[in-house]
Design a protein around this motif. Structure first.
Motif, short mmCIF file in Angstrom:
data_model
loop_
_atom_site.label_atom_id
_atom_site.label_comp_id
_atom_site.label_asym_id
_atom_site.label_seq_id
_atom_site.Cartn_x
_atom_site.Cartn_y
_atom_site.Cartn_z
N ASN A 60 71.19 75.01 -3.37
CA ASN A 60 72.42 74.76 -4.10
C ASN A 60 72.07 74.07 -5.41
O ASN A 60 71.53 72.98 -5.42
CB ASN A 60 73.34 73.88 -3.26
CG ASN A 60 74.73 73.77 -3.85
OD1 ASN A 60 75.05 74.47 -4.79
ND2 ASN A 60 75.53 72.90 -3.30
N LYS B 292 75.16 71.72 -15.49
CA LYS B 292 75.97 70.77 -16.23
C LYS B 292 76.13 71.29 -17.66
O LYS B 292 75.15 71.55 -18.34
CB LYS B 292 75.33 69.39 -16.24
CG LYS B 292 75.28 68.78 -14.85
CD LYS B 292 74.72 67.39 -14.87
CE LYS B 292 74.68 66.85 -13.45
NZ LYS B 292 74.20 65.48 -13.39
N GLN C 32 73.44 73.01 -9.45
CA GLN C 32 74.60 72.81 -10.29
C GLN C 32 74.18 72.88 -11.75
O GLN C 32 73.11 72.41 -12.12
CB GLN C 32 75.24 71.46 -10.01
CG GLN C 32 75.84 71.35 -8.63
CD GLN C 32 76.49 69.99 -8.43
OE1 GLN C 32 76.35 69.09 -9.21
NE2 GLN C 32 77.21 69.87 -7.33
#
Length: 55
Positions: free
Chosen positions: A2, A6, A4
């Motif tokens: 997982n 930004k 992410q």
């Protein structure tokens, strides 16, 4: 896995002026007589994103 991403100013709104044909070309529709439409629309989008990200 997982991950992410930004994005600075990721929730900020931008305004880009496109013709109807340019907007449709960005969805993937091909205009055989005007192959530059998608390229022109993508250029406008990228220029606006560059300006937003730099300021």
């Amino acid at each position: 896995m997982n991950s992410q991403v930004k994005v600075p100013k990721g929730d900020e709104k931008i305004t880009i002026e496109l013709t109807v044909k340019e907007a449709i070309a960005l969805t993937g529709v091909r205009f055989n007589g005007e192959p530059q439409l998608k390229r022109a629309a993508t250029k406008k989008l990228m220029e606006q994103l560059d300006q937003t990200a730099l300021h």
